[in-house]
Motif scaffolding. Structure first.
Motif, PDB file in Angstrom:
ATOM      1  N   UNK A   1       0.874  -1.166   0.014  1.00  0.00           N
ATOM      2  CA  UNK A   1       0.084  -0.015   0.012  1.00  0.00           C
ATOM      3  C   UNK A   1       0.731   1.120  -0.015  1.00  0.00           C
ATOM      4  N   UNK A   2       0.586   2.122  -0.946  1.00  0.00           N
ATOM      5  CA  UNK A   2       1.577   3.474  -1.094  1.00  0.00           C
ATOM      6  C   UNK A   2       0.736   4.685  -0.889  1.00  0.00           C
ATOM      7  N   UNK A   3       1.237   5.525  -0.119  1.00  0.00           N
ATOM      8  CA  UNK A   3       0.570   6.752   0.448  1.00  0.00           C
ATOM      9  C   UNK A   3       1.570   7.779  -0.082  1.00  0.00           C
ATOM     10  N   UNK A   4       1.308   8.650  -1.200  1.00  0.00           N
ATOM     11  CA  UNK A   4       2.164   9.432  -1.762  1.00  0.00           C
ATOM     12  C   UNK A   4       1.712  11.003  -1.409  1.00  0.00           C
ATOM     13  N   UNK A   5       2.571  11.920  -0.938  1.00  0.00           N
ATOM     14  CA  UNK A   5       2.242  13.385  -0.746  1.00  0.00           C
ATOM     15  C   UNK A   5       2.946  13.929  -2.099  1.00  0.00           C
ATOM     16  N   UNK A   6       2.424  14.659  -3.055  1.00  0.00           N
ATOM     17  CA  UNK A   6       3.156  14.966  -4.184  1.00  0.00           C
ATOM     18  C   UNK A   6       3.083  16.412  -4.134  1.00  0.00           C
ATOM     19  N   UNK A   7       3.932  17.094  -5.046  1.00  0.00           N
ATOM     20  CA  UNK A   7       3.505  18.588  -5.404  1.00  0.00           C
ATOM     21  C   UNK A   7       2.011  18.759  -6.130  1.00  0.00           C
ATOM     22  N   UNK A   8       1.653  19.805  -5.912  1.00  0.00           N
ATOM     23  CA  UNK A   8       0.225  20.120  -6.528  1.00  0.00           C
ATOM     24  C   UNK A   8       0.092  20.071  -8.032  1.00  0.00           C
ATOM     25  N   UNK A   9      -0.898  19.096  -8.220  1.00  0.00           N
ATOM     26  CA  UNK A   9      -1.188  18.851  -9.658  1.00  0.00           C
ATOM     27  C   UNK A   9      -2.741  18.812  -9.707  1.00  0.00           C
ATOM     28  N   UNK A  10      -3.400  19.605 -10.682  1.00  0.00           N
ATOM     29  CA  UNK A  10      -4.905  19.721 -10.577  1.00  0.00           C
ATOM     30  C   UNK A  10      -5.456  18.535 -11.105  1.00  0.00           C
ATOM     31  N   UNK A  11      -6.044  17.643 -10.223  1.00  0.00           N
ATOM     32  CA  UNK A  11      -6.522  16.473 -10.629  1.00  0.00           C
ATOM     33  C   UNK A  11      -7.644  16.357  -9.488  1.00  0.00           C
ATOM     34  N   UNK A  12      -8.918  15.914 -10.119  1.00  0.00           N
ATOM     35  CA  UNK A  12     -10.225  15.594  -9.203  1.00  0.00           C
ATOM     36  C   UNK A  12      -9.975  14.651  -8.191  1.00  0.00           C
ATOM     37  N   UNK A  13     -10.426  14.633  -6.891  1.00  0.00           N
ATOM     38  CA  UNK A  13     -10.676  13.470  -6.218  1.00  0.00           C
ATOM     39  C   UNK A  13     -11.263  12.365  -6.843  1.00  0.00           C
ATOM     40  N   UNK A  14     -10.697  10.989  -6.526  1.00  0.00           N
ATOM     41  CA  UNK A  14     -11.316   9.909  -6.984  1.00  0.00           C
ATOM     42  C   UNK A  14     -10.769   9.669  -8.472  1.00  0.00           C
ATOM     43  N   UNK A  15      -9.991  10.516  -8.951  1.00  0.00           N
ATOM     44  CA  UNK A  15      -9.244  10.235 -10.462  1.00  0.00           C
ATOM     45  C   UNK A  15      -8.340   9.063 -10.077  1.00  0.00           C
ATOM     46  N   UNK A  16      -8.410   8.191 -11.121  1.00  0.00           N
ATOM     47  CA  UNK A  16      -7.188   7.102 -10.943  1.00  0.00           C
ATOM     48  C   UNK A  16      -6.378   7.583 -12.068  1.00  0.00           C
ATOM     49  N   UNK A  17      -4.965   7.604 -11.620  1.00  0.00           N
ATOM     50  CA  UNK A  17      -3.763   8.192 -12.416  1.00  0.00           C
ATOM     51  C   UNK A  17      -2.545   7.105 -12.225  1.00  0.00           C
ATOM     52  N   UNK A  18      -2.080   7.093 -13.705  1.00  0.00           N
ATOM     53  CA  UNK A  18      -0.530   6.024 -13.235  1.00  0.00           C
ATOM     54  C   UNK A  18       0.450   6.692 -12.901  1.00  0.00           C
ATOM     55  N   UNK A  19       1.217   6.480 -11.782  1.00  0.00           N
ATOM     56  CA  UNK A  19       2.109   6.738 -10.832  1.00  0.00           C
ATOM     57  C   UNK A  19       3.575   5.902 -11.316  1.00  0.00           C
ATOM     58  N   UNK A  20       4.652   6.677 -11.939  1.00  0.00           N
ATOM     59  CA  UNK A  20       5.704   5.951 -12.423  1.00  0.00           C
ATOM     60  C   UNK A  20       6.761   6.366 -11.328  1.00  0.00           C
ATOM     61  N   UNK A  21       7.505   5.126 -11.018  1.00  0.00           N
ATOM     62  CA  UNK A  21       8.719   5.210 -10.033  1.00  0.00           C
ATOM     63  C   UNK A  21       9.769   4.764 -11.072  1.00  0.00           C
ATOM     64  N   UNK A  22      10.987   5.467 -10.894  1.00  0.00           N
ATOM     65  CA  UNK A  22      12.249   5.027 -11.409  1.00  0.00           C
ATOM     66  C   UNK A  22      13.472   5.791 -10.953  1.00  0.00           C
ATOM     67  N   UNK A  23      14.466   4.892 -11.094  1.00  0.00           N
ATOM     68  CA  UNK A  23      15.785   5.123 -10.457  1.00  0.00           C
ATOM     69  C   UNK A  23      16.652   5.305 -11.764  1.00  0.00           C
ATOM     70  N   UNK A  24      16.249   5.130 -12.870  1.00  0.00           N
ATOM     71  CA  UNK A  24      17.167   5.378 -14.233  1.00  0.00           C
ATOM     72  C   UNK A  24      17.524   4.130 -14.710  1.00  0.00           C
ATOM     73  N   UNK A  25      17.268   2.982 -14.077  1.00  0.00           N
ATOM     74  CA  UNK A  25      17.708   1.655 -14.449  1.00  0.00           C
ATOM     75  C   UNK A  25      16.541   0.756 -14.446  1.00  0.00           C
ATOM     76  N   UNK A  26      15.737   0.908 -13.197  1.00  0.00           N
ATOM     77  CA  UNK A  26      14.413  -0.132 -13.278  1.00  0.00           C
ATOM     78  C   UNK A  26      13.169   1.009 -13.147  1.00  0.00           C
TER      79      UNK A  26
END
Length: 272
Positions: free
Chosen positions: A80-105
């Motif tokens: 389970x991931x809980x992420x606090x991110x800089x502001x982006x205008x997205x409506x509550x309940x919207x499903x969005x893709x989140x991308x994690x990367x270290x440059x290799x994986x």
């Protein structure tokens, strides 16, 4: 009941403007700070909740801000991931893709936008597969980018490998592939009565039984060693006992006497 300063979902409560300034300063710039301020800098740390849950957090320990919070429950292949991110205008309940990367994986997972709070920061909740790609990122010492709807934040990975050990040990690919080891337990009867049954129940279990201990009884002053198949994967058990009864008192149920982490201390001492 929730901990002070934290919402039910695992996010910190609405921070002040100071919180927002600190967040943007560290997440977007992550500039070096004087040594005196080191304790207030976000960093990676792990929280081990025993045999059933572990957390990996990027934030300030002891009630400070939390930017990333990954929680794993034993046996569940996703975190389970809980992420606090800089502001982006997205409506509550919207499903969005989140991308994690270290440059290799790189890995991408869906997350749901949480209701907005006064600070205007974007809060997301999702399920991350704890697979080889995520484990590779958590073993890196570079930086990890978190990208959402064209907005990216970068996090240093210094110390993440050590902080992630409880999470990996409990829920990683190797932990899920390997069967739990058996657990040997020694029980000593220091009561004045014959012990007929010693029943065990997992914390989330419904019924207890004396199958591992057996049904041959244990006389006062005697010790017996028995094995709990796969017990090292559970560790904590509720322990109940049933002493020898007179014929007219037949058929009582075992009485709970304790809850014990048998991985930490595999000895059970029974008293009157």
């Amino acid at each position: 009941m929730t901990r002070k300063g934290r919402t039910k979902a695992g996010f910190p409560r609405s921070p002040t403007r100071r919180y927002r300034r600190i967040l943007l300063a560290f997440v977007l710039a992550l500039a070096a700070t004087p040594a005196a301020a080191q304790d207030e800098r976000p960093r990676w740390y792990g929280v081990d909740h025993g045999a059933q849950q572990a957390r990996l957090v990027f934030g300030v320990p002891d009630g400070g801000m939390t930017l990333l919070n990954f929680i794993c429950d034993k046996g569940v292949p996703e975190v389970s991931a809980y992420i606090t991110h800089p502001p982006v205008r997205l409506a509550a309940g919207t499903s969005v893709p989140v991308r994690l990367s270290d440059g290799s994986a790189t890995l991408t997972f869906p997350a749901t936008v949480q209701p907005p709070e006064a600070d205007g920061l974007l809060r997301l909740r999702g399920q991350v597969p704890l697979d080889a790609a995520f484990e590779s990122i958590l073993a890196s010492d570079d930086r990890m980018s978190v990208s959402v709807a064209g907005s990216s934040a970068r996090y240093p990975l210094d110390g993440v490998a050590a902080a992630a050990r409880p999470l990996i040990a409990l829920c990683g690919t190797a932990a899920r592939a390997a069967p739990a080891a058996d657990l040997k337990v020694a029980v000593t009867n220091r009561s004045r009565r014959r012990l007929e049954q010693l029943a065990l129940r997992e914390p989330d279990g419904i019924e207890s039984d004396s199958d591992a201990f057996g049904y041959d009884g244990l006389a006062p002053g005697r010790t017996r060693t028995f094995t709990i198949p796969g017990g090292a994967g559970v560790c904590t058990y509720e322990i109940s006992v049933l002493f020898e009864e007179k014929e007219e008192d037949c058929c009582s149920d075992p009485i709970p006497i304790a809850q014990q982490d048998l991985c930490d201390d595999p000895r059970i001492i029974v008293h009157d």
